[in-house]
Enzyme design. Structure first.
Site, mmCIF file in Angstrom:
data_model
loop_
_atom_site.group_PDB
_atom_site.id
_atom_site.type_symbol
_atom_site.label_atom_id
_atom_site.label_comp_id
_atom_site.label_asym_id
_atom_site.label_seq_id
_atom_site.Cartn_x
_atom_site.Cartn_y
_atom_site.Cartn_z
ATOM 1 N N ASP A 36 0.808 -0.888 0.019
ATOM 2 C CA ASP A 36 -0.167 0.236 0.187
ATOM 3 C C ASP A 36 0.685 1.210 0.424
ATOM 4 O O ASP A 36 2.390 1.241 0.435
ATOM 5 C CB ASP A 36 -0.784 0.370 1.118
ATOM 6 C CG ASP A 36 -2.074 1.512 1.166
ATOM 7 O OD1 ASP A 36 -2.560 1.449 0.067
ATOM 8 O OD2 ASP A 36 -2.386 1.681 2.177
ATOM 9 N N SER A 37 0.517 2.148 -0.274
ATOM 10 C CA SER A 37 1.047 3.663 0.100
ATOM 11 C C SER A 37 1.860 3.822 1.258
ATOM 12 O O SER A 37 2.224 4.789 1.230
ATOM 13 C CB SER A 37 0.500 4.478 -0.773
ATOM 14 O OG SER A 37 -1.101 4.959 -0.443
ATOM 15 N N GLY A 61 -2.735 9.216 -4.090
ATOM 16 C CA GLY A 61 -4.088 9.676 -4.778
ATOM 17 C C GLY A 61 -3.899 10.495 -5.422
ATOM 18 O O GLY A 61 -4.675 10.574 -6.457
ATOM 19 N N CYS A 109 -4.440 -1.519 -2.374
ATOM 20 C CA CYS A 109 -3.897 0.067 -2.307
ATOM 21 C C CYS A 109 -5.110 0.866 -3.706
ATOM 22 O O CYS A 109 -4.908 -0.046 -5.012
ATOM 23 C CB CYS A 109 -2.510 0.555 -2.526
ATOM 24 S SG CYS A 109 -2.558 2.548 -2.998
ATOM 25 N N ASN A 110 -6.431 1.408 -3.721
ATOM 26 C CA ASN A 110 -7.368 1.229 -4.953
ATOM 27 C C ASN A 110 -6.390 2.219 -6.222
ATOM 28 O O ASN A 110 -6.193 2.122 -7.074
ATOM 29 C CB ASN A 110 -7.989 2.363 -4.523
ATOM 30 C CG ASN A 110 -8.912 1.167 -3.287
ATOM 31 O OD1 ASN A 110 -9.833 0.650 -4.541
ATOM 32 N ND2 ASN A 110 -9.046 0.933 -2.214
ATOM 33 N N THR A 111 -5.638 3.079 -5.666
ATOM 34 C CA THR A 111 -5.058 4.220 -6.061
ATOM 35 C C THR A 111 -3.906 3.632 -7.565
ATOM 36 O O THR A 111 -3.784 3.337 -8.060
ATOM 37 C CB THR A 111 -4.628 4.937 -5.734
ATOM 38 O OG1 THR A 111 -4.920 6.105 -5.436
ATOM 39 C CG2 THR A 111 -3.803 6.134 -6.623
ATOM 40 N N GLU A 162 -6.121 10.296 8.445
ATOM 41 C CA GLU A 162 -4.068 10.154 9.355
ATOM 42 C C GLU A 162 -4.037 11.653 10.097
ATOM 43 O O GLU A 162 -3.205 11.348 10.559
ATOM 44 C CB GLU A 162 -3.797 10.568 7.890
ATOM 45 C CG GLU A 162 -3.592 10.019 6.412
ATOM 46 C CD GLU A 162 -2.613 9.097 5.492
ATOM 47 O OE1 GLU A 162 -1.142 9.732 6.331
ATOM 48 O OE2 GLU A 162 -2.640 8.634 5.710
ATOM 49 N N CYS A 200 -11.661 3.440 -1.536
ATOM 50 C CA CYS A 200 -10.032 4.274 -1.060
ATOM 51 C C CYS A 200 -9.620 2.853 0.098
ATOM 52 O O CYS A 200 -10.923 2.723 1.114
ATOM 53 C CB CYS A 200 -10.396 5.258 -0.470
ATOM 54 S SG CYS A 200 -8.422 6.437 -0.080
ATOM 55 N N THR A 201 -8.877 2.141 0.712
ATOM 56 C CA THR A 201 -7.827 1.578 1.759
ATOM 57 C C THR A 201 -8.936 2.797 3.214
ATOM 58 O O THR A 201 -9.321 1.938 3.901
ATOM 59 C CB THR A 201 -6.889 1.471 2.054
ATOM 60 O OG1 THR A 201 -6.140 3.190 1.802
ATOM 61 C CG2 THR A 201 -5.885 0.462 1.200
ATOM 62 N N HIS A 202 -8.656 3.692 3.528
ATOM 63 C CA HIS A 202 -8.665 4.309 4.111
ATOM 64 C C HIS A 202 -10.664 5.083 5.277
ATOM 65 O O HIS A 202 -10.914 5.111 5.831
ATOM 66 C CB HIS A 202 -8.302 6.120 4.471
ATOM 67 C CG HIS A 202 -6.801 6.359 4.213
ATOM 68 N ND1 HIS A 202 -5.725 5.875 3.656
ATOM 69 C CD2 HIS A 202 -6.125 6.596 5.038
ATOM 70 C CE1 HIS A 202 -4.468 5.585 3.567
ATOM 71 N NE2 HIS A 202 -5.015 6.434 4.988
#
Ligand code: DGL
Length: 271
Positions: free
Chosen positions: A8-9, A41, A71-73, A156, A190-192
């Site tokens: 993931d990023s 992103g 990670c979706n992006t 974040e 999105c992971t968040h």
């Protein structure tokens, strides 16, 4: 034999990794967060592709036979090129999989109105990858996408339970439903975003199903490993997870508890 690589990023992929650990606890995992270069992103195609490729190469060098882009992006912008252009040259015996396809496959059984909303980073939305994948499988589904650039920073900064979060959650959701009030299924692409789910629930009509990815992607990985015994045999199974980050390890360890349960010990690496 080696661990399953999970990339993931930054921290967000921990929400996906946790679903893997719950559903497939016997496997070993090697998690890599590119925290030094996050967020992805808002970055261009080229940059997301190059960063993701570096991460995949690194995870291969650490012995992973299979890498999941959690990670979706990265999945939206880099997966296809890596699978089609790079993997055949790097090592055709290894595999790189993303998290869009399992999410998209689940839609058929979820949406009745065949109107679906997609929420994601600017990069994921601009790539058009979700509507492309959805229309390949289910041409009758209409998709409206909405980028939510404030949501990752809110999580974040630990503000995801605040009134400020509610404001930006409502703003983007209102804009989405104004475009298509018939939406009955909403992809949190999105992971968040699962961390904002309490706030999201407040502002979507009750009939709307909110689709989070962890369990879907874990189910799909389980299915993949059953269908590919030759890959399954190459995945080591001691139930151990190692964590790597490109940023300072202390920072990662402090933040990780926002995204997953339990204490994490992480090593810093250079890609
Ligand atoms: N992990 C990213 C995603 O799922 C979000 C964070 C970022 O922008 O790097 O799209």
């Amino acid at each position: 034999m080696g661990p399953i690589g999970v990339f993931d990023s930054g921290y967000g992929g921990l929400t996906i990794l946790e679903a893997f650990q719950k559903s497939l606890p016997q496997y070993d995992y090697l998690y890599l967060g590119d925290n030094a270069r996050t967020p992805y992103g808002s970055r261009s195609f080229r940059v997301v592709y190059e960063y993701t490729l570096e991460a995949v190469r690194y995870l291969f060098s650490r012995g992973c036979p299979l890498v999941i882009l959690a990670c979706n992006t990265a999945s939206a912008k880099a997966l296809r090129s890596i699978q089609q252009l790079d993997l055949p040259q790097m090592d055709p015996q290894r595999r790189v999989l993303g998290i869009l396809r399992p999410t998209v496959e689940a839609l058929d059984k979820i949406t009745r109105s065949r109107h679906v909303g997609l929420l994601g980073t600017e990069g994921t939305v601009q790539s058009g990858s979700y509507p492309i994948e959805i229309n390949k499988l289910y041409p009758d589904i209409q998709v409206v996408s909405k980028a939510c650039p404030m949501w990752v920073p809110l999580v974040e900064c630990g503000e995801h339970h605040s009134k400020g979060a509610d404001y930006f959650v409502q703003k983007y959701l209102d804009e989405l439903f104004a475009v298509d009030p018939k939406i009955d299924s909403l992809i949190l692409g999105c992971t968040h975003y699962p961390l904002l789910i309490d706030s999201i629930r407040k502002f979507v009509p009750e009939k709307v199903q909110i689709i989070t990815q962890g369990d879907l992607v874990a189910e799909s990985l389980k299915d993949y490993l059953q269908r590919h015994p030759e890959m399954d045999e190459r995945c080591s199974k001691n139930g151990v997870t190692q964590y790597l980050t490109t940023e300072a390890s202390k920072k990662f360890e402090d933040m990780a508890c926002v995204f997953s349960h339990g204490k994490i010990s992480v090593s810093q690496v250079k890609l």
